[in-house]
Motif scaffolding. Structure first.
Motif, mmCIF file in Angstrom:
data_model
loop_
_atom_site.group_PDB
_atom_site.id
_atom_site.type_symbol
_atom_site.label_atom_id
_atom_site.label_comp_id
_atom_site.label_asym_id
_atom_site.label_seq_id
_atom_site.Cartn_x
_atom_site.Cartn_y
_atom_site.Cartn_z
ATOM 1 N N PRO A 255 0.803 -1.237 0.000
ATOM 2 C CA PRO A 255 0.000 0.000 0.000
ATOM 3 C C PRO A 255 0.830 1.278 0.000
ATOM 4 O O PRO A 255 0.376 2.310 -0.502
ATOM 5 N N GLU A 256 2.044 1.202 0.556
ATOM 6 C CA GLU A 256 2.903 2.399 0.581
ATOM 7 C C GLU A 256 3.411 2.785 -0.808
ATOM 8 O O GLU A 256 3.963 3.876 -0.981
ATOM 9 N N ASP A 257 3.227 1.914 -1.786
ATOM 10 C CA ASP A 257 3.608 2.226 -3.166
ATOM 11 C C ASP A 257 2.516 3.000 -3.901
ATOM 12 O O ASP A 257 2.726 3.421 -5.048
ATOM 13 N N THR A 258 1.373 3.168 -3.289
ATOM 14 C CA THR A 258 0.280 3.915 -3.909
ATOM 15 C C THR A 258 0.694 5.360 -4.141
ATOM 16 O O THR A 258 1.105 6.052 -3.208
ATOM 17 N N ALA A 259 0.611 5.797 -5.392
ATOM 18 C CA ALA A 259 1.042 7.143 -5.759
ATOM 19 C C ALA A 259 0.760 7.381 -7.239
ATOM 20 O O ALA A 259 0.421 6.444 -7.968
ATOM 21 N N VAL A 260 0.930 8.624 -7.646
ATOM 22 C CA VAL A 260 0.984 8.942 -9.077
ATOM 23 C C VAL A 260 2.445 8.835 -9.497
ATOM 24 O O VAL A 260 3.312 9.491 -8.919
ATOM 25 N N TYR A 261 2.683 7.997 -10.485
ATOM 26 C CA TYR A 261 4.032 7.763 -10.972
ATOM 27 C C TYR A 261 4.245 8.579 -12.250
ATOM 28 O O TYR A 261 3.470 8.452 -13.204
ATOM 29 N N SER A 262 5.305 9.378 -12.256
ATOM 30 C CA SER A 262 5.593 10.241 -13.398
ATOM 31 C C SER A 262 6.927 9.862 -14.024
ATOM 32 O O SER A 262 7.917 9.669 -13.317
ATOM 33 N N CYS A 263 6.911 9.793 -15.336
ATOM 34 C CA CYS A 263 8.128 9.537 -16.096
ATOM 35 C C CYS A 263 8.902 10.840 -16.271
ATOM 36 O O CYS A 263 8.287 11.901 -16.474
ATOM 37 N N VAL A 264 10.219 10.760 -16.201
ATOM 38 C CA VAL A 264 11.069 11.938 -16.352
ATOM 39 C C VAL A 264 12.184 11.633 -17.331
ATOM 40 O O VAL A 264 12.584 10.471 -17.487
ATOM 41 N N ALA A 265 12.715 12.687 -17.946
ATOM 42 C CA ALA A 265 13.808 12.493 -18.895
ATOM 43 C C ALA A 265 14.609 13.774 -19.045
ATOM 44 O O ALA A 265 14.090 14.890 -18.877
ATOM 45 N N VAL A 266 15.867 13.585 -19.364
ATOM 46 C CA VAL A 266 16.748 14.698 -19.725
ATOM 47 C C VAL A 266 17.743 14.141 -20.725
ATOM 48 O O VAL A 266 18.138 12.973 -20.624
ATOM 49 N N SER A 267 18.149 14.961 -21.678
ATOM 50 C CA SER A 267 18.971 14.465 -22.788
ATOM 51 C C SER A 267 20.452 14.465 -22.484
ATOM 52 O O SER A 267 21.269 14.563 -23.400
ATOM 53 N N THR A 268 20.793 14.412 -21.214
ATOM 54 C CA THR A 268 22.190 14.280 -20.820
ATOM 55 C C THR A 268 22.299 13.180 -19.774
ATOM 56 O O THR A 268 21.332 12.877 -19.063
ATOM 57 N N ARG A 269 23.459 12.601 -19.679
ATOM 58 C CA ARG A 269 23.703 11.610 -18.643
ATOM 59 C C ARG A 269 24.075 12.378 -17.378
ATOM 60 O O ARG A 269 25.200 12.848 -17.229
ATOM 61 N N LEU A 270 23.087 12.499 -16.487
ATOM 62 C CA LEU A 270 23.313 13.264 -15.268
ATOM 63 C C LEU A 270 24.417 12.632 -14.425
ATOM 64 O O LEU A 270 24.559 11.406 -14.384
ATOM 65 N N ILE A 271 25.165 13.490 -13.730
ATOM 66 C CA ILE A 271 26.091 12.939 -12.745
ATOM 67 C C ILE A 271 25.255 12.379 -11.593
ATOM 68 O O ILE A 271 24.114 12.804 -11.364
ATOM 69 N N LEU A 272 25.821 11.420 -10.887
ATOM 70 C CA LEU A 272 25.054 10.660 -9.911
ATOM 71 C C LEU A 272 24.394 11.553 -8.869
ATOM 72 O O LEU A 272 23.250 11.326 -8.468
ATOM 73 N N SER A 273 25.082 12.577 -8.434
ATOM 74 C CA SER A 273 24.548 13.426 -7.365
ATOM 75 C C SER A 273 23.298 14.187 -7.791
ATOM 76 O O SER A 273 22.593 14.739 -6.939
ATOM 77 N N ARG A 274 23.016 14.214 -9.088
ATOM 78 C CA ARG A 274 21.887 15.006 -9.570
ATOM 79 C C ARG A 274 20.668 14.161 -9.932
ATOM 80 O O ARG A 274 19.595 14.717 -10.217
ATOM 81 N N VAL A 275 20.776 12.856 -9.927
ATOM 82 C CA VAL A 275 19.670 12.038 -10.410
ATOM 83 C C VAL A 275 18.496 12.021 -9.439
ATOM 84 O O VAL A 275 17.368 11.751 -9.832
ATOM 85 N N TRP A 276 18.752 12.320 -8.169
ATOM 86 C CA TRP A 276 17.720 12.192 -7.141
ATOM 87 C C TRP A 276 16.752 13.355 -7.105
ATOM 88 O O TRP A 276 15.706 13.274 -6.435
ATOM 89 N N ASP A 277 17.098 14.449 -7.778
ATOM 90 C CA ASP A 277 16.323 15.682 -7.706
ATOM 91 C C ASP A 277 15.523 15.881 -8.982
ATOM 92 O O ASP A 277 16.095 16.009 -10.072
#
Length: 129
Positions: free
Chosen positions: A90-112
């Motif tokens: 039940p804790e997985d209940t949410a609206v799931y949104s797809c995201v994209a960017v045309s660069t390979r983000l550095i690891l520290s930036r993927v979470w935001d």
């Protein structure tokens, strides 16, 4: 202009599975970062999983809450990203949104989520008995 379209949400019982898909149109990425965020009612948006790629190199990243249960994959020919979700609770209940960017983000930036240029409209996932 890149557009993202999600599919595959729905209602599932606890312990069940769902597969989300995100189709990108209007552009292809030779390198990039694509994945999923989610937001539950009354809660802040949270990172779920992403894949980063550049040429033949791919890296996969998961939130601790979904690690071992969710699997993200990319079909480069179809320009889609999929999220296989198993053992849902039940804790997985949410609206799931797809995201994209045309660069390979550095690891520290993927979470935001602020670091992604493109967002889908979201698909509802409800886990309930």
């Amino acid at each position: 202009q890149v557009q993202l379209r999600e599919s595959g949400g729905g209602l599932v019982q606890p312990g069940g599975s769902l597969r989300l898909s995100c189709a990108a149109s209007g552009g292809t990425f030779s390198s990039g970062t694509m994945g999923w965020f989610r937001q539950a009612p009354g809660k802040e948006r949270e990172f779920v999983a992403v894949i980063r790629w550049s040429g033949g190199n791919k890296n996969y990243h998961y939130a601790d809450t979904v690690k071992g249960r969710f699997t993200i994959s990319r079909d480069s020919a179809a320009n889609t990203v999929n999220l296989q979700m198993n053992n849902l609770n039940p804790e997985d209940t949410a609206v799931y949104s797809c995201v994209a960017v045309s660069t390979r983000l550095i690891l520290s930036r993927v979470w935001d989520g602020e670091n992604y240029d493109y967002w889908g409209q979201g698909t509802q996932v409800t886990v309930s008995s």
